[in-house]
Design a protein around this motif. Structure first.
Motif, mmCIF file in Angstrom:
data_model
loop_
_atom_site.group_PDB
_atom_site.id
_atom_site.type_symbol
_atom_site.label_atom_id
_atom_site.label_comp_id
_atom_site.label_asym_id
_atom_site.label_seq_id
_atom_site.Cartn_x
_atom_site.Cartn_y
_atom_site.Cartn_z
ATOM 1 N N LEU B 131 0.876 -1.172 0.000
ATOM 2 C CA LEU B 131 0.000 0.000 0.000
ATOM 3 C C LEU B 131 0.917 1.226 0.000
ATOM 4 O O LEU B 131 1.513 1.572 1.021
ATOM 5 N N VAL B 132 1.049 1.822 -1.163
ATOM 6 C CA VAL B 132 2.013 2.923 -1.303
ATOM 7 C C VAL B 132 1.360 4.237 -0.876
ATOM 8 O O VAL B 132 0.310 4.600 -1.421
ATOM 9 N N PRO B 133 1.942 4.939 0.071
ATOM 10 C CA PRO B 133 1.326 6.204 0.495
ATOM 11 C C PRO B 133 1.366 7.237 -0.621
ATOM 12 O O PRO B 133 2.256 7.215 -1.471
ATOM 13 N N SER B 134 0.384 8.124 -0.610
ATOM 14 C CA SER B 134 0.440 9.270 -1.530
ATOM 15 C C SER B 134 1.494 10.219 -1.004
ATOM 16 O O SER B 134 2.024 10.042 0.088
ATOM 17 N N LYS B 135 1.684 11.277 -1.763
ATOM 18 C CA LYS B 135 2.631 12.303 -1.342
ATOM 19 C C LYS B 135 2.299 12.798 0.071
ATOM 20 O O LYS B 135 3.188 13.055 0.874
#
Lengths: 461, 370
Positions: B131-135
């Motif tokens: 789950l890649v975080p947003s900026k």
């Protein structure tokens, strides 16, 4: 059709504006009626027939009252018209409540079609009552169907007022004088109103909705003040646009707001806020009931009736009734006890007293949900052991603080003094005015294109 | 001095806007990357139903002159006045952010339960969860902390719901440790190829996978204005880069729904299109199968959003076959694919924002398990 829709701004307004120069001046009222009906039909295509029927019936009844010799019959005809208008108003306002009752009583068997309240219904019906009353009281003679239809359908005031009394409308607009000065004034008013709505009201709306139920004292106070300012700039902006458009067509409407947040008492506030509605209730309800001339008890009764009706006019939800009752009580206390005391107080203290109570009034007005109201009030008055501020409230204060500051700067009397006394002496102020208005117009358009706009708050009433 | 009037300017402005709007032949707005509404044809029934006026309003709005300029002016004035949120986009220090909303915890809890049951049912297959975080989960300016806190909360809350059958990779930690300042596009909601590489490299090390490839970057578009720029009108220019390895891999890409094939992961025609991010695999597709010529006996089922499009090139050296499924576009049954394709690994690769604002994965898992 809304004033801020592109259909109005780029299609309806410029075409109608140009047409008035092509048509002979005698056809001015006719142009207004036709364009007003088109304006209404654009947003309410079916109800426009209802509007035409209402105008025709009101005119017919007015004519009957005019030529009826018997005083008793005249009064009966007036009552007939007024009751019909009030019935229609109550029907549309209470439609939802009635529908629920009937549905429950029939155990869900009733097959009823629910009607949506037509846009501007309250304003048109109040205008119709004003027309019939003024004819009955012979405040104005019969001016023909063109004037009646123009008064009832006049598009600048059709959806949200001002609810100008008929005799005053006739006095101001019987002969339409199209002067450059008036049209220029109208164009400027229109752009200022548009800027008030788009640049101020819609920004305050964000704060008012986002942190209305914040868990801090600062948050709920900020939201309540934002709503107070939103409501003013929304409705006053609209009224200014309405007056501006009317002026661009050579007509004059009454002023609906006169710096209400400068008021130094609640009584003073209601002389400055939604002036046309206050005057309508004064002229057509309060004074016919006897006003304050029939003794203290009747004065209390009349005040309560007027304010409960004012609350009901805004909506059938309990909070509007409570809001009406709240003002009835404050006005009674002010006129019976506080009147002399307020005169002794410094102006700033009077202003604080008024603004605090008005702001509190809008908290009642805004919350249709009782638990939300309790939540907001308990947080405002330190009854909920809430923190003084939250990260959200600080963010909104920091981000939208410039708008509060801007309003403060415009609001203080020195701002106006600067414009009238110093700026006007500047040689090129006219040129600067035009440049500033043009920039404001472009800025408003950029907001409309990029962000759209929030529906005017008073459309729902 | 002759009196100067504002009225003619107002009327002229409105008339010129109308003429432009009516004469405009544009059908597509490149900045907003959307088709413009066309003018409706008049009929009594459409007028009475109110649809004519609605469509006319939309068409007039769409064909206003200098839409982009007006949008930019709007954003600029908002910024000058101190407002840091325009059309749902938050403005940071030369960075634009998406604002996350509060998650419907009941729904996402049900999704986690379905995922856990799915992993249990397919015991023996390795499940990775990225789950890649947003900026907003990585580079947060102080003045926007209050507005951007929700995403981190959503992410940690959800990951706690997943069972031990999942290998949860901490992409946020990898991104924070990299110290690079070009992990995300300034004006777009995607991560850059650098961001994707940083996460891939950390993930590869954790999995102890070897890679002999070295990469060099190639700029494909140096004037990339992303979706956040276009939505807010606050135009921040980015550079779109891809990683090219020195050693050529042989692979074949099949776009299953479209029935097309390609031997390149990059679609050059998209390089200067309205959305240059589509240079990776030509954008999103329901199903993409990639057959790679190598000896690893591993088949990966990648359930993903658009973040995976620039990540997948790095995965190629480690698998013999990769099947990419985008639940937003696909109606495939995962269980059938697992059986038919002899899947050995399943990876969920999502950006946190998309994950919590799109219900297609919820729907897919719901139909898969019920």
């Amino acid at each position: 059709m809304s004033y801020l829709s592109f259909s109005f701004l780029c299609l309806f307004l410029p075409i109608t504006f140009c047409l008035q120069f092509v048509l002979p001046s005698k056809g001015k009222h006719l142009l207004m009626i036709v364009s007003s009906l088109m304006f209404y039909a654009w947003g309410e295509p079916l109800y426009v027939f209802g509007l035409i029927a209402l105008c025709a019936l009101t005119y017919g009844l007015g004519k009957w009252i005019t030529y009826e010799q018997d005083e008793r019959s005249r009064k009966q005809l007036l009552w007939l018209g007024c009751i019909a208008c009030v019935f229609l108003l109550f029907y549309f306002k209470f439609d939802d409540v009635l529908f629920k009752w009937i549905w429950h009583l029939s155990n869900g068997q009733a097959d009823m079609e629910q009607w949506i309240m037509p846009l501007g219904c309250s304003f048109v019906l109040f205008s119709a009552i004003s027309y019939l009353s003024d004819i009955y009281r012979r405040r104005v003679s019969d001016c023909g169907w063109l004037m009646t239809f123009t008064y009832l359908t006049f598009f600048p005031k059709l959806l949200m007022g001002p609810i100008m009394p008929y005799h005053r409308f006739v006095k101001e607009n019987q002969t339409v004088k199209l002067t450059m000065t008036l049209m220029e004034h109208g164009a400027r008013l229109f752009v200022i109103g548009m800027a008030q709505k788009l640049l101020l009201a819609d920004h305050f709306a964000v704060v008012a909705t986002q942190i209305r139920l914040d868990n801090s004292v600062l948050g709920v106070w900020l939201a309540s003040i934002a709503f107070t300012l939103q409501l003013y700039f929304d409705f006053a902006g609209y009224s200014m646009m309405a007056n501006g458009i009317a002026n661009m067509f050579g007509y004059r409407l009454m002023e609906n707001f006169h710096h209400p947040y400068h008021a130094l008492s609640i009584r003073d506030f209601w002389h400055r806020w939604h002036i046309s509605l206050s005057q309508w209730f004064r002229d057509y309800v309060y004074i016919p009931l006897g006003g304050s001339r029939l003794g203290r008890m009747k004065y209390v009764r009349n005040l309560l009736i007027v304010w409960l009706l004012t609350g009901l006019w805004h909506g059938t939800s309990w909070n509007f009734l409570l809001w009406g009752f709240y003002y009835a009580v404050i006005l009674l206390i002010e006129s019976l006890f506080l009147k002399h005391f307020l005169r002794l107080l410094p102006k700033f203290m009077c202003w604080c007293y008024t603004f605090f109570l008005v702001n509190l009034g809008w908290v009642l007005f805004a919350n249709t949900d009782f638990s939300d109201l309790l939540y907001q009030l308990s947080h405002m008055f330190f009854l909920a052991s809430a923190p003084l501020f939250s990260s959200d409230s600080l963010y909104y204060l920091q981000t939208y603080g410039s708008f509060f500051l801007l309003v403060l700067l415009i609001g203080v009397p020195y701002g106006k003094l600067f414009i009238t006394q110093i700026y006007r002496r500047f040689r090129y102020h006219e040129l600067i005015d035009v440049i500033l208005f043009s920039l404001l117009l472009i800025l408003c358009f950029s907001y409309l294109i990029a962000n759209g706009y929030q529906t005017f708050l008073y459309t729902q009433f | 001095m002759k009196t100067i009037r504002f009225l003619p300017i107002l009327i002229l402005f409105l008339i010129l806007s109308l003429i432009h709007a009516i004469c405009s032949k544009e059908t597509h707005n490149a900045w907003e990357n959307r088709d413009l509404s066309s003018y409706p044809s008049f009929s009594i029934s459409s007028f009475l139903s109110g649809s004519y006026s609605e469509k006319m309003e939309q068409a007039l709005n769409d064909h206003m002159p200098k839409r982009d300029g007006f949008q930019h002016l709007h954003a600029l004035s908002q910024y000058v006045l101190g407002v840091r949120e325009v059309n749902g986009v938050l403005i940071g220090n030369q960075q634009l952010y998406q604002k996350s909303e509060v998650v419907d915890e009941i729904k996402w809890k049900a999704l986690a339960e379905n995922l856990n049951a799915f992993a249990k049912k397919n015991h023996g297959i390795r499940f990775d969860f990225l789950l890649v975080p947003s900026k907003s989960g990585v580079i947060v300016p102080d003045h926007l902390k209050a507005m951007l806190k929700q995403e981190t909360y959503n992410q940690s809350w959800f990951l706690n719901q997943l069972s031990d059958d999942f290998y949860i990779f901490d992409a946020k930690k990898a991104l924070l440790e990299s110290q690079r300042n070009d992990l995300y596009y300034r004006g777009d909601h995607h991560w850059t190829t650098h961001g994707a590489y940083v996460v891939y490299d950390a993930w590869r090390r954790q999995r102890k996978l070897n890679s002999q490839l070295s990469y060099e970057t190639l700029t494909v578009n140096d004037a990339f204005y992303g979706t956040l720029s276009n939505r807010s009108g606050f135009f921040l220019k980015d550079r779109l880069e891809i990683y090219q390895s020195d050693e050529q891999l042989t692979y074949l890409i099949r776009y299953v729904e479209e029935q097309e094939q390609s031997s390149s992961l990059y679609v050059k025609e998209k390089q200067y299109s309205a959305n240059p991010y589509e240079v990776f695999l030509g954008g999103n597709h329901a199903r993409v199968d990639i057959d790679i010529a190598n000896d690893y006996n591993r088949t990966l089922l990648l359930i993903k959003d658009s973040y995976a499009n620039c990540f997948v090139p790095f995965l190629l050296p480690h698998y013999q076959k990769i099947i990419m499924i985008d639940p937003r576009l696909s109606y495939d049954r995962l269980q059938s694919i697992i059986l038919e394709e002899d899947i050995t690994e399943i990876m969920f690769l999502y950006n946190t924002y998309t994950f919590f604002h799109d219900i297609s994965l919820y729907d897919m898992m719901d139909s898969e398990m019920n």
